[in-house]
Design an enzyme around this catalytic site. Structure first.
Site, short mmCIF file in Angstrom:
data_model
loop_
_atom_site.label_atom_id
_atom_site.label_comp_id
_atom_site.label_asym_id
_atom_site.label_seq_id
_atom_site.Cartn_x
_atom_site.Cartn_y
_atom_site.Cartn_z
N ASN A 19 -19.81 -0.24 2.12
CA ASN A 19 -20.62 1.51 2.51
C ASN A 19 -21.61 1.73 1.11
O ASN A 19 -22.92 1.52 1.10
CB ASN A 19 -20.16 2.39 2.52
CG ASN A 19 -19.08 2.70 1.42
OD1 ASN A 19 -18.74 2.83 0.92
ND2 ASN A 19 -19.52 4.55 1.41
N GLY B 160 -11.71 2.69 -0.57
CA GLY B 160 -12.09 2.09 0.79
C GLY B 160 -10.71 3.11 1.80
O GLY B 160 -11.20 4.13 1.70
N THR C 205 -5.43 1.76 4.75
CA THR C 205 -5.56 0.95 3.35
C THR C 205 -4.99 1.15 1.80
O THR C 205 -4.32 0.42 1.87
CB THR C 205 -7.23 0.04 3.34
OG1 THR C 205 -7.84 -0.30 4.09
CG2 THR C 205 -6.67 -1.77 2.85
N GLU D 284 -9.71 6.59 -4.17
CA GLU D 284 -10.57 6.82 -3.81
C GLU D 284 -10.82 6.91 -2.27
O GLU D 284 -11.25 5.66 -1.55
CB GLU D 284 -12.18 6.99 -4.22
CG GLU D 284 -13.27 7.34 -4.64
CD GLU D 284 -13.38 7.84 -3.60
OE1 GLU D 284 -12.68 9.19 -2.56
OE2 GLU D 284 -15.04 7.41 -3.16
N CYS E 130 -18.65 8.75 2.03
CA CYS E 130 -17.01 9.35 2.09
C CYS E 130 -17.58 10.77 2.23
O CYS E 130 -16.54 11.62 2.35
CB CYS E 130 -16.21 9.05 1.37
SG CYS E 130 -17.03 9.03 -1.00
N GLU F 283 -11.82 9.41 -10.71
CA GLU F 283 -13.04 8.53 -11.44
C GLU F 283 -13.95 9.45 -12.11
O GLU F 283 -14.11 11.07 -11.86
CB GLU F 283 -14.00 7.33 -9.83
CG GLU F 283 -13.18 7.18 -9.42
CD GLU F 283 -12.90 5.69 -7.96
OE1 GLU F 283 -13.90 6.27 -7.89
OE2 GLU F 283 -13.06 4.30 -9.04
N1 LIG Z 1 -16.06 4.57 0.61
C1 LIG Z 1 -14.62 4.63 1.91
O1 LIG Z 1 -14.41 6.14 1.88
C2 LIG Z 1 -15.07 3.87 2.74
C3 LIG Z 1 -14.12 4.21 4.17
N2 LIG Z 1 -13.95 3.17 5.12
C4 LIG Z 1 -12.89 3.80 5.45
O2 LIG Z 1 -11.66 3.04 6.46
C5 LIG Z 1 -12.37 2.42 8.08
C6 LIG Z 1 -12.18 0.65 7.42
O3 LIG Z 1 -13.05 -0.27 6.78
P1 LIG Z 1 -13.14 -1.42 6.43
O4 LIG Z 1 -13.91 -2.06 6.07
O5 LIG Z 1 -11.46 -0.95 7.03
O6 LIG Z 1 -12.45 -0.88 4.96
P2 LIG Z 1 -10.88 -0.83 4.04
O7 LIG Z 1 -10.27 -0.03 3.64
O8 LIG Z 1 -10.20 -2.30 4.64
O9 LIG Z 1 -12.18 -1.76 3.10
C7 LIG Z 1 -12.18 -2.05 1.53
C8 LIG Z 1 -11.79 -3.04 0.46
O10 LIG Z 1 -10.50 -3.43 0.69
C9 LIG Z 1 -10.09 -4.42 1.19
N3 LIG Z 1 -8.84 -4.29 1.84
C10 LIG Z 1 -8.14 -4.37 2.60
N4 LIG Z 1 -7.15 -4.70 2.72
C11 LIG Z 1 -6.53 -5.02 1.72
C12 LIG Z 1 -5.48 -4.96 1.29
N5 LIG Z 1 -4.47 -5.57 2.73
N6 LIG Z 1 -5.07 -5.82 0.33
C13 LIG Z 1 -6.16 -5.50 -1.14
N7 LIG Z 1 -7.61 -5.24 -0.40
C14 LIG Z 1 -7.83 -5.09 0.94
C15 LIG Z 1 -11.48 -4.81 1.79
O11 LIG Z 1 -11.42 -5.94 2.05
C16 LIG Z 1 -12.60 -4.47 1.29
O12 LIG Z 1 -12.83 -5.40 -0.48
C17 LIG Z 1 -13.54 2.90 8.62
O13 LIG Z 1 -14.09 3.22 9.28
C18 LIG Z 1 -13.93 3.65 7.30
O14 LIG Z 1 -13.21 4.90 8.22
C19 LIG Z 1 -14.36 2.26 4.64
C20 LIG Z 1 -14.61 1.98 3.92
C21 LIG Z 1 -15.25 2.53 2.69
O1 LIG Z 2 -21.16 9.24 -6.05
C1 LIG Z 2 -19.68 8.04 -6.35
O2 LIG Z 2 -19.75 8.32 -7.40
C2 LIG Z 2 -19.39 8.08 -5.10
C3 LIG Z 2 -19.55 8.09 -3.77
C4 LIG Z 2 -19.38 7.37 -2.88
C5 LIG Z 2 -17.62 7.20 -1.87
O3 LIG Z 2 -17.12 7.23 -3.68
C6 LIG Z 2 -17.87 6.94 -1.09
O4 LIG Z 2 -19.04 6.47 -0.81
O5 LIG Z 2 -16.89 5.67 -0.89
#
Ligand SMILES: NC(=O)C1=CN([C@@H]2O[C@H](COP(=O)(O)OP(=O)(O)OC[C@H]3O[C@@H](n4cnc5c(N)ncnc54)[C@H](O)[C@@H]3O)[C@@H](O)[C@H]2O)C=CC1
Ligand SMILES: O=C(O)/C=C/C=C(\O)C(=O)O
Length: 480
Positions: free
Chosen positions: A150, A226, A230, A248, A282, A460
């Site tokens: 994101n 993420g 996960t 986070e 997030c 963080e």
């Molecule tokens: N910043 C945040 O809070 C975020 C929240 N999300 C949420 O998560 C949902 C799923 O999105 P995804 O793209 O599938 O996020 P994800 O949590 O799967 O991806 C985040 C990172 O984790 C890695 N990852 C995934 N599985 C892993 C494993 N088994 N071991 C190590 N690394 C791994 C991914 O390749 C990516 O680099 C989204 O719909 C959203 O609701 C997604 C991205 C950011």
């Molecule tokens: O400002 C920051 O340090 C972080 C912002 C947002 C995220 O961490 C997120 O969307 O996962």
């Protein structure tokens, strides 16, 4: 654009020669290939990181700081190129990447370049026992940084900068969905004078590349941002190996709007906290609770403002919302909208795909406002992570607090009020790691950043990050 892994300062193909398509969200087309790295690539990167560690961890703080400053300047010098690349890879407006993502990536390096020169440990005099204790803060060794799609370079560097500032060597994996700016960072680090092996950037899927990082015995700590699911998997994998973890994770952040707020300020900020980055932050305030006496006024004004937002190609200056990050994510978000009635809500505005001329297969979606009459519903309990918010009235401060806390998440909360007593009461009682009062996403990089409950573990930012990326060792000296 085809990219490679950055290992020991060189760009390399993945050992398996396995490649993944990379999609441009604005057009829905494949525009490059990225490595899908495996355990062999992680093994190679870790061996180089281990070899680089003795020298890097012994490098003076001034020298580390100088190199981090160079990286910050290198990012700034390529601001436009990086912003265009980020926008193309992620779908976000170029204007947002220019104003927020890339400048923040530079700030992350500059901030930790300064912070490491100010970081210190404690001493404890055991008075009357002729003993003196002091704490050493030692770098951990090789650490893993795994980041999401994101805010690609913004969050990737938010982890890497403190890790290397503290003297660690890093195996970093950006999201496979948005790998391009991480790839370009390798070149910038080489030009900035970062020694080979200190930062290794390995691309690929979570369950292949990411999993190999989690499972490598010599990677002693993992910093992850993420999804919550996960994050739970990471914890399950890493805990038996006694790895240090910073997680986070997701949020379902409440936005509590009281009748005494500065109305215009609140309205403008609430539009931003709902839909910035297509709602894919997030910290976005996805559950909006409004005091009943101003509910109808808010509902009407908010919807008018939301309808003014322009969904368009990310390169257009007039664009407020670009494309969502991927087809699968678009479909996930749409499922909540299409089933709004079943999931407990009524769509008030938005909800439909947007067709952008010339980019008909892009992942565009209208900003969507849904009215709910209960906080228990799926729409208010699950993280949607897109341009979708819910609104609902409340009658009392106690009710607002209860609604805000009735969720498994606890990342951030925003309160709009002019009353000091209410501000203090709610700041104490809200179950969240970050509270914003009369503002949103107002960031000072020294502050602790992270969530409670299912929003994560650890903090963080500032010295919290430097503490995470170091091991405390107490030395006790007895004297006569
Ligand atoms: N910043 C945040 O809070 C975020 C929240 N999300 C949420 O998560 C949902 C799923 O999105 P995804 O793209 O599938 O996020 P994800 O949590 O799967 O991806 C985040 C990172 O984790 C890695 N990852 C995934 N599985 C892993 C494993 N088994 N071991 C190590 N690394 C791994 C991914 O390749 C990516 O680099 C989204 O719909 C959203 O609701 C997604 C991205 C950011
Ligand atoms: O400002 C920051 O340090 C972080 C912002 C947002 C995220 O961490 C997120 O969307 O996962």
């Amino acid at each position: 654009m085809n990219i490679k892994n950055y290992i020991n300062g060189d760009y390399k193909n993945p050992a398996s020669n396995d490649w993944l398509d990379n999609y441009e969200p604005a057009s829905g087309e494949v525009y490059g290939q990225i490595p899908n790295s495996n355990a062999q690539d992680i093994e190679e990167a870790t061996a180089f990181a281990k070899a680089a560690f003795p020298q890097w961890s012994g490098t003076t703080l001034d020298e580390r700081s100088r190199i981090l400053m160079n990286i910050a300047s290198g990012i700034e010098a390529r601001l436009e190129e990086l912003a265009l690349a980020e926008s193309r890879d992620n779908g976000k407006p170029v204007s947002l990447a220019m104003a927020v993502d890339i400048p923040r990536a530079a700030s992350n390096f500059r901030f930790f370049a300064n912070a490491i020169t100010q970081f210190s440990a404690e001493s404890h005099e055991s008075v009357g026992m002729n003993a003196m204790n002091f704490t050493l803060r030692k770098p951990i060794g090789v650490v893993g940084c795994i980041s999401p799609w994101n805010l690609p370079l913004y969050l990737f560097t938010w982890k890497i900068a403190p890790a290397i500032a503290a003297g660690n060597c890093v195996i970093a994996k950006p999201s496979e969905v948005t790998p391009i700016t991480a790839y370009l960072l390798g070149e910038i680090c080489t030009e900035a004078g970062l020694p080979p092996g200190v930062l290794n950037i390995v691309h690929g899927l979570g369950h292949t590349t990411g999993q190999a990082i989690l499972e490598h015995k010599d990677i002693k700590a993992i910093s992850f941002t993420g999804g919550t699911k996960t994050g739970a998997h990471l914890a399950k994998t890493c805990a038996p190996m006694f790895k240090k973890l910073s997680l986070e994770l997701g949020g379902k952040n409440p936005n509590l709007i009281f009748a005494d707020c500065n109305y215009e300020d609140m309205l403008a900020t609430t539009v931003r906290s709902s839909f910035a980055n297509q709602g894919q932050i997030c910290l976005c305030g996805s559950r909006i609770f409004v005091e009943r006496s101003i509910y109808d006024r808010f509902k009407s004004d908010f919807i008018s403002k939301v309808k003014e937002l322009v969904v368009g190609h990310p390169s257009q200056e007039s664009t407020n919302l670009g494309a969502l990050v991927s087809k699968s994510h678009l479909e996930k978000v749409e499922d909540y909208i299409h089933n709004a009635q079943t999931y407990g809500g009524t769509v008030l505005c938005g909800g439909k795909r947007v067709t952008v001329a010339g980019y008909e297969n892009g992942y565009y979606l209208e900003p969507t406002v849904i009215e709910v009459n209960s906080n228990d519903c799926k729409l208010n309990q699950e993280e949607i992570f897109g341009p979708v918010v819910t609104i609902m009235p409340f009658d009392t401060e106690e009710e607002a607090l209860a609604l805000a806390n009735e969720t498994k998440y606890g990342l951030s909360a925003t309160v709009w009020t002019q009353q000091l007593d209410r501000t203090m009461h709610l700041s104490n009682a809200l179950e969240a790691g970050i509270i914003w009062v009369n503002t949103w996403m107002n960031r000072d990089l020294r502050t602790p950043f992270g969530g409670v409950k299912a929003s994560g573990v650890g903090r963080e930012g500032g010295f919290e990050a430097l503490r995470f990326f170091t091991e405390a060792k107490n030395v006790c000296i007895k004297y006569n």
